[in-house]
Design a protein around this motif. Sequence first.
Motif, short mmCIF file in Angstrom:
data_model
loop_
_atom_site.label_atom_id
_atom_site.label_comp_id
_atom_site.label_asym_id
_atom_site.label_seq_id
_atom_site.Cartn_x
_atom_site.Cartn_y
_atom_site.Cartn_z
N ASP A 1 -0.28 -1.12 -8.16
CA ASP A 1 -1.29 -1.08 -7.08
C ASP A 1 -2.16 -2.34 -7.09
N SER A 2 -2.53 -2.79 -8.27
CA SER A 2 -3.38 -3.98 -8.36
C SER A 2 -2.65 -5.26 -7.97
N ALA A 3 -1.31 -5.20 -7.97
CA ALA A 3 -0.50 -6.39 -7.65
C ALA A 3 0.00 -6.38 -6.21
N ARG A 4 -0.60 -5.57 -5.39
CA ARG A 4 -0.16 -5.41 -3.99
C ARG A 4 0.00 -6.75 -3.28
N ASP A 5 -1.01 -7.59 -3.36
CA ASP A 5 -0.97 -8.88 -2.66
C ASP A 5 0.12 -9.79 -3.22
N ARG A 6 0.36 -9.70 -4.51
CA ARG A 6 1.41 -10.53 -5.12
C ARG A 6 2.79 -10.10 -4.67
N ILE A 7 2.98 -8.81 -4.49
CA ILE A 7 4.26 -8.31 -3.99
C ILE A 7 4.50 -8.84 -2.58
N VAL A 8 3.48 -8.76 -1.74
CA VAL A 8 3.59 -9.27 -0.37
C VAL A 8 3.86 -10.77 -0.37
N GLN A 9 3.19 -11.50 -1.25
CA GLN A 9 3.39 -12.95 -1.31
C GLN A 9 4.80 -13.30 -1.77
N THR A 10 5.32 -12.54 -2.72
CA THR A 10 6.69 -12.80 -3.18
C THR A 10 7.68 -12.60 -2.04
N LEU A 11 7.53 -11.51 -1.29
CA LEU A 11 8.42 -11.30 -0.16
C LEU A 11 8.23 -12.38 0.90
N SER A 12 7.00 -12.77 1.13
CA SER A 12 6.74 -13.85 2.11
C SER A 12 7.45 -15.13 1.70
N ASP A 13 7.41 -15.44 0.42
CA ASP A 13 8.11 -16.64 -0.07
C ASP A 13 9.61 -16.54 0.22
N LEU A 14 10.19 -15.36 0.01
CA LEU A 14 11.63 -15.19 0.21
C LEU A 14 12.00 -15.28 1.69
#
Length: 438
Positions: free
Chosen positions: A13-26
């Motif tokens: 839950d605390s890494a929500r933004d990082r998950i979105v950023q990883t997908l954005s990078d891909l």
Amino acid sequence: MSSIEKQIADHVDSARDRIVQTLSDLVAFPSIVKSNPKDAGPGERDCQLYLQKRLEALGFETDLWDPDGPALYAKYEGRPGANKGRTFEGRPNLGGTLKGTGGGRSIMLTGHIDVVPPGAAEHWSTDPFVPVLKDGFLHGRGTVDMKGGVACMLMAVELLKELGIELRGDVVFTTVVDEEIGGMGSLAMVDRGFRADAGIMTEPTANRIAPLCHGILWGKIIIDGIGGHAELTPNAWYTSGPVDAVQLCRQMLDGIDIINRRWMFDPKKNHPLMDLPNQIIVTQVTAGEHPSSMAGRAEIIIDAQYLPSEKDEFGLGGHVKREIEEHVHNICQADPYLRQHPARLEWILDADCAEIPADNPFVSVFQQATEAAGLSPALSGFGAHSDIGLPTGLGNTPTVNFGPGDPAQAHQPNERVSVQDLVDCTKAIAVAVTKWCS
């Protein structure tokens, strides 16, 4: 929920933004697969290089290689995944292994990074390869099919590493190309030796465990009429023509409707985990040569489905091919012209399928993990084709589909995935890896 499961859930839950950023990078890599593989741009390779860097930062031993398409075809001709004419120069597969402490069961997390072309730009409200976060959804080509799943499986491992959770079993991570054109990338991956005690393929399933997928047949029905002037009174077809291929095409399409109605009530064509029976879907129709000429030829492209229970001795759809061929023959027998000049059916693709039994130990563990992530443990079928048959059958890695996003969004313009789906999927995978490998 156990204390370690809660710890994982809170960290995800605390890494929500990082998950979105990883997908954005891909998503930003235009890793478009092409019918002619030599037309492919650098997007597939660039995406794999990005993932390789992320894996190596986590301690994975990685392998990035361009598969030898002709050699694979020669080795596996007539078997699942072997498609003639596919080449991979500059289009690498990526594999990596994160060693466990020893004595535990291994898991493979696998997916594809190739995407279908976005289509007409005017059908999109955003640039397909410029990810946009709006109203809780990330928009862009591949967000659902299936870079969303790839981002989740990468982040699941990364977050477990950050928590210091030790795994006894190995984690195998593979991302392939060429899935959207027949699955030879997955064949190359299994042939390379990547396998594990169980696997998760993160195709979009709306975060439902799907231990079953369809096999797919692509075929071309060719109907030859006799071209002629459209505006003049024709002679009889048996003297000098013309014979309208469009009219013959209509008859063939009506015949396909008939077999689909029959399949609706055929137990062999239905499965309790599938929402729909097998179908023959007409995906392309081409006919005619000139506005004032009767069509001399028509071509119908079909996409036909089959179930694992229908596979032939080679693990493919040979039985269903023959069933469709017989039906096309019978349609032709009902028309005096087609009886003498029958339609021809050419097969383009046969993509295999698989089913993992519900009582497989990994299925049970994964169901517990989805419950811990607040998701339904109920099993479902994956209506489209996925590559789970290759690691399952050839690689002895029983593999289920599980990934974020509404599968109906796949291949659509304005493709989008819910951020909450990404978070929930990452939780479920992280818990499943912990339970299985520890």
